[in-house]
Every structure is written in structure tokens, then in C-alpha cells.
Motif scaffolding. Structure first.
Motif, PDB file in Angstrom:
ATOM      1  N   ASP A  14       0.826  -1.205   0.000  1.00 23.34           N
ATOM      2  CA  ASP A  14       0.000   0.000   0.000  1.00 23.34           C
ATOM      3  C   ASP A  14       0.863   1.259   0.000  1.00 23.34           C
ATOM      4  O   ASP A  14       0.569   2.225  -0.706  1.00 23.34           O
ATOM      5  CB  ASP A  14      -0.925   0.020   1.210  1.00 23.34           C
ATOM      6  CG  ASP A  14      -1.956  -1.097   1.172  1.00 23.34           C
ATOM      7  OD1 ASP A  14      -2.283  -1.556   0.059  1.00 23.34           O
ATOM      8  OD2 ASP A  14      -2.415  -1.509   2.255  1.00 23.34           O
ATOM      9  N   ALA A  17       2.602   1.685  -3.352  1.00 22.79           N
ATOM     10  CA  ALA A  17       1.667   1.969  -4.446  1.00 22.79           C
ATOM     11  C   ALA A  17       1.673   3.458  -4.785  1.00 22.79           C
ATOM     12  O   ALA A  17       1.406   3.837  -5.922  1.00 22.79           O
ATOM     13  CB  ALA A  17       0.261   1.520  -4.072  1.00 22.79           C
ATOM     14  N   TYR A  18       2.007   4.286  -3.820  1.00 18.63           N
ATOM     15  CA  TYR A  18       2.052   5.733  -4.025  1.00 18.63           C
ATOM     16  C   TYR A  18       3.470   6.235  -4.278  1.00 18.63           C
ATOM     17  O   TYR A  18       3.654   7.201  -5.006  1.00 18.63           O
ATOM     18  CB  TYR A  18       1.474   6.457  -2.807  1.00 18.63           C
ATOM     19  CG  TYR A  18       0.024   6.160  -2.594  1.00 18.63           C
ATOM     20  CD1 TYR A  18      -0.949   6.769  -3.377  1.00 18.63           C
ATOM     21  CD2 TYR A  18      -0.387   5.247  -1.637  1.00 18.63           C
ATOM     22  CE1 TYR A  18      -2.291   6.489  -3.194  1.00 18.63           C
ATOM     23  CE2 TYR A  18      -1.730   4.961  -1.448  1.00 18.63           C
ATOM     24  CZ  TYR A  18      -2.665   5.583  -2.237  1.00 18.63           C
ATOM     25  OH  TYR A  18      -3.993   5.296  -2.058  1.00 18.63           O
ATOM     26  N   LEU A  19       4.458   5.605  -3.669  1.00 23.17           N
ATOM     27  CA  LEU A  19       5.822   6.120  -3.731  1.00 23.17           C
ATOM     28  C   LEU A  19       6.678   5.496  -4.833  1.00 23.17           C
ATOM     29  O   LEU A  19       7.602   6.123  -5.335  1.00 23.17           O
ATOM     30  CB  LEU A  19       6.526   5.895  -2.381  1.00 23.17           C
ATOM     31  CG  LEU A  19       5.848   6.523  -1.171  1.00 23.17           C
ATOM     32  CD1 LEU A  19       6.609   6.153   0.103  1.00 23.17           C
ATOM     33  CD2 LEU A  19       5.752   8.025  -1.331  1.00 23.17           C
ATOM     34  N   TRP A  20       6.404   4.231  -5.178  1.00 19.70           N
ATOM     35  CA  TRP A  20       7.227   3.509  -6.155  1.00 19.70           C
ATOM     36  C   TRP A  20       6.319   2.476  -6.817  1.00 19.70           C
ATOM     37  O   TRP A  20       6.262   1.327  -6.402  1.00 19.70           O
ATOM     38  CB  TRP A  20       8.405   2.876  -5.432  1.00 19.70           C
ATOM     39  CG  TRP A  20       9.354   2.085  -6.232  1.00 19.70           C
ATOM     40  CD1 TRP A  20       9.497   2.046  -7.594  1.00 19.70           C
ATOM     41  CD2 TRP A  20      10.352   1.182  -5.730  1.00 19.70           C
ATOM     42  NE1 TRP A  20      10.493   1.189  -7.965  1.00 19.70           N
ATOM     43  CE2 TRP A  20      11.046   0.647  -6.827  1.00 19.70           C
ATOM     44  CE3 TRP A  20      10.715   0.781  -4.456  1.00 19.70           C
ATOM     45  CZ2 TRP A  20      12.074  -0.266  -6.687  1.00 19.70           C
ATOM     46  CZ3 TRP A  20      11.742  -0.121  -4.318  1.00 19.70           C
ATOM     47  CH2 TRP A  20      12.426  -0.631  -5.424  1.00 19.70           C
ATOM     48  N   THR A  21       5.623   2.890  -7.851  1.00 17.18           N
ATOM     49  CA  THR A  21       4.550   2.073  -8.413  1.00 17.18           C
ATOM     50  C   THR A  21       5.010   0.762  -9.036  1.00 17.18           C
ATOM     51  O   THR A  21       4.266  -0.209  -9.034  1.00 17.18           O
ATOM     52  CB  THR A  21       3.748   2.864  -9.455  1.00 17.18           C
ATOM     53  OG1 THR A  21       4.643   3.357 -10.452  1.00 17.18           O
ATOM     54  CG2 THR A  21       3.017   4.027  -8.810  1.00 17.18           C
TER      55      THR A  21
END
Length: 114
Positions: A14, A17-21
Motif C-alpha cells: 500500500d 503503491a504511491y511512492l514507487w509504483t
């Protein structure tokens, strides 16, 4: 205050998912190597925290994720195929790019030049 990221974190998918897709979350050992190397690089560059400080600043977590992503992407960058067009060359990343450095040691603005 936050904690360094590890592949064993329950919510690592989770968070990344925002920082290193495109993080290799399906390979925890590989992810752990990149997060560990990024942590070491960040610690080496970051200033020392005051004694008794619990955790690390949130910005350092972001810097760790960015550095891990940069190292991961550098490993997959093409090294050139021998053609003269230059189309086989990727973007080079450096040990700590200026974004990561700014998160770890923000430079203060200096007054205007008159």
C-alpha cells in the motif's frame, strides 16, 4: 515520526503503491535489498538526529523510496546497442539525486542579490 521501510512491513504494498509504483513487491528479497541499500545511502548523507529522537522524519521515508526506485531503474537502464542514433541510451541516475538530497538535508534559501 516514521520508521524506515522494509520488505517485511505489513502495509508495504500500500505504501509503495504511491511512492514507487513498479516496485518488485512480488519478490520480497529483491525489494529488501533495494530498500536496505537506499536506507544505507540515506543514512550516510542525512544529518544526525538529536539524541533521544524516536523514528525518522517522514521526508526520509520518501527519500528512501525514491533512492530505492532510482537504484532499481538504473539497473534496468540500457547501456547502448552500438547504433549511432543514440536511441538505446537511457537516463542515467546518480548515487543520490538532488531530490533525495533535498529531502534529507534541505537547503535554506539565501537572501536576494541586490
Amino acid at each position: 515520526m516514521a520508521q524506515w521501510l522494509t520488505a517485511e512491513d505489513a502495509d508495504i504494498e500500500d505504501v509503495l503503491a504511491y511512492l514507487w509504483t513498479d516496485a518488485p513487491v512480488e519478490e520480497p528479497k529483491v525489494l529488501g535489498i533495494y530498500l536496505g541499500a537506499a536506507k544505507a545511502a540515506c543514512i550516510a548523507y542525512a544529518p544526525e538526529l538529536p539524541e533521544g529522537t524516536e523514528g525518522i522524519p517522514d521526508e526520509w521515508v520518501l527519500a528512501q523510496a525514491m533512492q530505492a526506485r532510482n537504484a532499481y531503474n538504473a539497473g534496468g537502464a540500457p547501456v547502448g546497442g552500438g547504433d549511432a542514433s543514440g536511441g538505446a541510451y537511457g537516463i542515467a541516475t546518480y548515487p543520490l539525486d538532488w531530490h533525495v538530497k533535498q529531502l534529507l538535508r534541505p537547503q535554506r534559501a539565501v537572501g536576494g542579490i541586490f
